[in-house]
Design a protein around this motif. Structure first.
Motif, PDB file in Angstrom:
ATOM      1  N   ILE A   1       0.771  -1.348   0.207  1.00  0.00           N
ATOM      2  CA  ILE A   1       0.132   0.059  -0.005  1.00  0.00           C
ATOM      3  C   ILE A   1       0.878   1.412   0.018  1.00  0.00           C
ATOM      4  N   CYS A   2       2.062   1.182   0.341  1.00  0.00           N
ATOM      5  CA  CYS A   2       3.117   2.140   0.528  1.00  0.00           C
ATOM      6  C   CYS A   2       3.457   2.800  -0.934  1.00  0.00           C
ATOM      7  N   GLY A   3       3.293   2.099  -1.982  1.00  0.00           N
ATOM      8  CA  GLY A   3       3.645   2.341  -3.257  1.00  0.00           C
ATOM      9  C   GLY A   3       4.990   2.807  -3.305  1.00  0.00           C
ATOM     10  N   ALA A   4       5.503   3.631  -3.811  1.00  0.00           N
ATOM     11  CA  ALA A   4       6.956   4.079  -3.959  1.00  0.00           C
ATOM     12  C   ALA A   4       7.554   4.903  -2.794  1.00  0.00           C
ATOM     13  N   ALA A   5       6.669   4.608  -1.707  1.00  0.00           N
ATOM     14  CA  ALA A   5       7.456   5.449  -0.555  1.00  0.00           C
ATOM     15  C   ALA A   5       8.854   4.681  -0.170  1.00  0.00           C
ATOM     16  N   SER A   6       9.779   5.411   0.282  1.00  0.00           N
ATOM     17  CA  SER A   6      10.871   4.806   0.463  1.00  0.00           C
ATOM     18  C   SER A   6      11.275   3.785   1.675  1.00  0.00           C
ATOM     19  N   GLY A   7      10.082   3.945   2.524  1.00  0.00           N
ATOM     20  CA  GLY A   7      10.533   3.162   3.759  1.00  0.00           C
ATOM     21  C   GLY A   7       8.788   2.677   4.060  1.00  0.00           C
ATOM     22  N   GLY A   8       8.954   1.357   4.715  1.00  0.00           N
ATOM     23  CA  GLY A   8       7.721   0.943   5.170  1.00  0.00           C
ATOM     24  C   GLY A   8       7.748  -0.313   6.104  1.00  0.00           C
ATOM     25  N   ARG A   9       6.695  -0.300   7.117  1.00  0.00           N
ATOM     26  CA  ARG A   9       6.823  -1.394   7.964  1.00  0.00           C
ATOM     27  C   ARG A   9       5.497  -2.169   8.349  1.00  0.00           C
ATOM     28  N   ALA A  10       5.488  -3.255   8.620  1.00  0.00           N
ATOM     29  CA  ALA A  10       4.155  -3.863   8.832  1.00  0.00           C
ATOM     30  C   ALA A  10       4.449  -4.986  10.100  1.00  0.00           C
TER      31      ALA A  10
ATOM     32  N   GLU B   1      13.854   0.096   4.125  1.00  0.00           N
ATOM     33  CA  GLU B   1      14.372   1.577   4.130  1.00  0.00           C
ATOM     34  C   GLU B   1      15.060   1.855   3.328  1.00  0.00           C
ATOM     35  N   SER B   2      15.473   3.101   2.851  1.00  0.00           N
ATOM     36  CA  SER B   2      16.542   3.292   1.826  1.00  0.00           C
ATOM     37  C   SER B   2      17.733   3.577   2.615  1.00  0.00           C
ATOM     38  N   ALA B   3      17.885   3.691   3.643  1.00  0.00           N
ATOM     39  CA  ALA B   3      19.264   3.759   4.469  1.00  0.00           C
ATOM     40  C   ALA B   3      19.301   2.686   5.655  1.00  0.00           C
ATOM     41  N   PRO B   4      20.674   2.404   6.120  1.00  0.00           N
ATOM     42  CA  PRO B   4      20.668   1.044   6.937  1.00  0.00           C
ATOM     43  C   PRO B   4      19.912   1.405   8.419  1.00  0.00           C
TER      44      PRO B   4
ATOM     45  N   ILE C   1      25.615   4.015  11.117  1.00  0.00           N
ATOM     46  CA  ILE C   1      25.276   4.981  10.345  1.00  0.00           C
ATOM     47  C   ILE C   1      24.289   5.830  10.755  1.00  0.00           C
ATOM     48  N   LEU C   2      23.169   5.498  11.505  1.00  0.00           N
ATOM     49  CA  LEU C   2      22.214   6.422  11.944  1.00  0.00           C
ATOM     50  C   LEU C   2      22.601   6.857  13.441  1.00  0.00           C
ATOM     51  N   GLY C   3      23.347   5.863  14.040  1.00  0.00           N
ATOM     52  CA  GLY C   3      23.621   6.413  15.289  1.00  0.00           C
ATOM     53  C   GLY C   3      22.421   5.843  16.402  1.00  0.00           C
ATOM     54  N   GLU C   4      22.610   5.864  17.629  1.00  0.00           N
ATOM     55  CA  GLU C   4      21.589   5.205  18.421  1.00  0.00           C
ATOM     56  C   GLU C   4      20.757   6.479  19.087  1.00  0.00           C
ATOM     57  N   MET C   5      19.544   6.306  18.969  1.00  0.00           N
ATOM     58  CA  MET C   5      18.642   7.446  19.563  1.00  0.00           C
ATOM     59  C   MET C   5      18.174   7.231  20.732  1.00  0.00           C
ATOM     60  N   ASP C   6      18.244   8.378  21.651  1.00  0.00           N
ATOM     61  CA  ASP C   6      17.743   8.279  23.026  1.00  0.00           C
ATOM     62  C   ASP C   6      16.398   8.763  23.189  1.00  0.00           C
ATOM     63  N   LEU C   7      15.530   7.447  23.583  1.00  0.00           N
ATOM     64  CA  LEU C   7      14.157   7.798  23.556  1.00  0.00           C
ATOM     65  C   LEU C   7      13.630   7.520  25.217  1.00  0.00           C
ATOM     66  N   GLN C   8      14.456   8.026  25.916  1.00  0.00           N
ATOM     67  CA  GLN C   8      13.836   7.732  27.288  1.00  0.00           C
ATOM     68  C   GLN C   8      13.152   8.864  27.814  1.00  0.00           C
ATOM     69  N   GLY C   9      12.749   9.795  26.960  1.00  0.00           N
ATOM     70  CA  GLY C   9      11.943  11.157  27.593  1.00  0.00           C
ATOM     71  C   GLY C   9      12.947  12.135  27.354  1.00  0.00           C
ATOM     72  N   PRO C  10      12.400  13.303  27.741  1.00  0.00           N
ATOM     73  CA  PRO C  10      13.191  14.669  27.581  1.00  0.00           C
ATOM     74  C   PRO C  10      14.208  14.697  28.645  1.00  0.00           C
TER      75      PRO C  10
END
Length: 634
Positions: free
Chosen positions: A105-114, A124-127, A291-300
């Motif tokens: 359903i995403c068509g030509a979207a460069s990323g998708g998940r199910a 995705e188009s990036a690692p 490549i993308l680095g680790e994201m800190d998602l523990q809140g602000p």
């Protein structure tokens, strides 16, 4: 080691494979990137080849997980697929088919998940193989309540043990049963042990929010967790969590070691050898980069008030960057030398506001996109509510468009700003797990970094305004001239309100003038009205900012952008494109097939009581004027 010993061992492993018949395709999560491939036909062909490659690796490798990052001819493609470890290979392949059908359903979207109960598919188009938890992590809760005695307490202990034990298991997955409660946790095998652990910590926190519901799932980019009072995996798939947790934090154990913890070392080594052979045939491999680095998602980050007070020189006028509807903004230099922007919120200090402040800020801080200003942290003390943002060196877009800066923007810069804004808004509408409608898209809310990359500011803040308890609240919070009429007059709020505002801003960026200029001759007072007249007269080149060098832009391209702006500002809400479609239109080389209809425009004037006069065009040539009182424009 003799073949006579390996044969019964192999049979034992076979017996522990679950029977086919339940691919568990109950849908839990789905999403498409707001970025689209330039060559849609070629990209979709490459994507089909990627899905086929995943299926081949699952089938030929006798495995339940696979990655694919083979070179492609259009854009790079990286894909990851993994099933829950208790599924049979047949059910795993069935789950893959279901997931593929969803992401198409995403068509030509460069990323998708199910994501479903049985498997996870992402491309995705990036690692991204090293990513564990990402914005959008959430819980999916059942509706019933369990009759199991002490159910919540049992769930709490069991999922906590799974979140601690699974990162120590080779394969990163485990199913367990305790006192009538069934639970499962899993990480993608491409993660490191540390990232897996952090992902499951977030999942553990999310899934507890479902209690006392009789079932719950935690969905994230790189991990999955589920509990229920009904069995959803074969009984022979459970592991001995106590044995795993006793193994120590530095010891990696296998699932079958947990099952057969009391067997001798030779048996375990033989089993490990067999599993290693099977794994080596699978063709799976880890991504070895950061490549993308680790994201800190523990809140602000929680800043100390005295530190922010010192950083901004006691919120001095000297450090003041500007002000808006939500309060004043100050430049601050932290003790570590980092420069930040501190927003001192000017909202009513009600107990309900303070109570929701932390949770709302946590939501906003989890929004991560290159075209959205990053919220770094917050501070709450007494009557002060402070937000700390990344600092944007070039300030807001309006000073470059309307004469406050000596530097002129080239068409290339304006092109990138328009596209970047569209991508940021599309992310808020369609990519983040909660739909956020900005409601106040305008040049002063678009900040520019050192490289003139646009970043939209003040998204989500309207939820902190008193009386606003929903992302879709109809409380008016816009700026006349940019606000869609159906919202300002009737309080009708949809994502198309932002689409309208964005269309107006496109016209301002192209023309270099404000949406309303009373000093000009009457026919040109209102930018949107003027643009429509020029469109009907086929004279759109007159709208282009005279400071732009004609040799540096393509006239056809600018006319296409103006047409898209008019599509965004149509009077019929349903006729306006959503922002994901706007991104596609902007990046397309072709003229939009649809023709815009006559737009609606505002004529606002500040009177003593704050009344607003609204002039709306109907589809005929006549005008209707409506007086709307007591709508406060910020």
């Amino acid at each position: 080691m003799t073949l006579g010993f390996l044969f019964p061992l192999a049979c034992l492993v076979f017996l522990f494979r679950p029977a086919a018949g339940d691919p568990q395709t109950y849908h839990l999560g789905f999403g498409c990137s707001s970025y689209n491939a330039t060559n849609a036909t070629l990209f979709i062909a490459d994507l089909n080849a990627t899905f086929s490659n995943l299926r081949t690796r699952i089938s030929a490798g006798n495995t339940l997980s696979a990655t694919s990052d083979d070179p492609r001819s259009s854009v790079p493609l990286y894909a990851l697929f993994f099933c829950r470890s208790y599924l049979s290979q047949v059910d795993c392949l069935s789950c893959l088919s279901d997931a593929v059908s969803r992401v198409r359903i995403c068509g030509a979207a460069s990323g998708g998940r199910a994501i479903s109960d049985g498997c996870t598919l992402r491309y995705e188009s990036a690692p991204f193989y090293d990513q564990g938890t990402l914005p959008g992590n959430t819980a999916k809760c059942a509706n019933g309540t369990s009759a199991v005695a002490g159910f919540s307490e049992v769930v709490h202990g069991l999922v906590e043990d799974l979140s601690s034990g699974v990162p120590r298991i080779a394969g990163y997955s485990a199913a367990a049963e305790r006192d009538g409660v069934y639970a499962y946790a899993q990480c993608a095998q491409t993660l490191s042990e540390d990232v897996c652990g952090k992902c499951l910590e977030v999942s553990y926190s999310n899934v507890q929010g479902c209690l006392p519901a009789d079932g719950g799932r935690a969905v994230d980019a790189g991990c999955f967790m589920r509990y229920s009072d009904a069995a959803f995996f074969p009984a022979n798939q459970t592991v001995d969590l106590a044995h795993i947790l006793e193994g120590g934090s530095g010891k990696r154990l296998t699932v079958l070691e947990g099952v057969f913890g009391g067997l001798g070392g030779v048996f375990i080594l033989a089993l490990l050898a067999l599993l290693w052979i099977r794994k080596s045939r699978s063709g799976d491999h880890e991504w070895k980069g950061d490549i993308l680095g680790e994201m800190d998602l523990q809140g602000p980050v929680k800043f100390r008030y005295r530190d922010l007070k010192s950083a901004t020189k006691n919120f001095s006028q000297e450090n003041k960057l500007g002000e808006g509807g939500f309060g004043h903004v100050y430049k601050g230099t932290l003790k570590n030398g980092n420069t930040v922007a501190v927003k001192r919120l000017a909202i009513a200090q009600k107990e309900s506001t303070k109570a929701s402040f932390q949770s709302e800020v946590k939501l906003i801080s989890n929004v991560h996109h290159r075209n959205l200003v990053r919220l770094l942290g917050c501070c709450s003390k007494s009557n002060d509510l402070l937000l700390v943002y990344e600092y944007m060196a070039n300030g807001s877009l309006d000073k470059f468009l309307f004469g406050k800066s000596n530097e002129l923007l080239s068409w290339k810069q304006r092109f990138d700003i328009i596209v970047g804004m569209a991508r940021g808004i599309a992310y808020l509408h369609h990519e983040f797990h909660a739909c956020i409608i900005h409601r106040d898209i305008k040049p002063s809310n678009v900040l520019l970094d050192d490289n003139f990359l646009p970043k939209i500011a003040d998204f989500g803040l309207v939820r902190l305004m008193p009386g606003d308890q929903s992302h879709l609240s109809t409380k008016f919070a816009g700026t006349l001239g940019y606000t869609a009429p159906e919202y300002a007059i009737h309080g009708q709020l949809t994502e198309k309100v932002d689409t309208y505002s964005f269309g107006v801003v496109i016209l301002e960026i192209i023309s270099g003038r404000r949406n309303s200029e009373p000093k000009l001759e009457p026919v040109n007072h209102y930018l949107l009205e003027w643009a429509w007249n020029l469109y009907e007269e086929d004279g759109l080149e007159q709208l282009i900012d005279k400071s732009l060098n004609p040799e540096e832009y393509n006239l056809k391209e600018i006319k296409r952008f103006i047409k898209i702006a008019l599509l965004c500002t149509q009077s019929i809400v349903a006729a306006r494109p959503n922002m994901s479609d706007v991104v596609v239109l902007l990046l397309s080389q072709d003229d939009p097939e649809l023709e815009p209809s006559r737009p609606i425009f505002f004529e606002s004037s500040c009177r003593t009581r704050g009344d607003i006069s609204v002039s709306a065009w109907s589809n005929s040539a006549t005008h209707a004027t409506v007086s709307v009182t007591q709508i406060s424009a910020r």
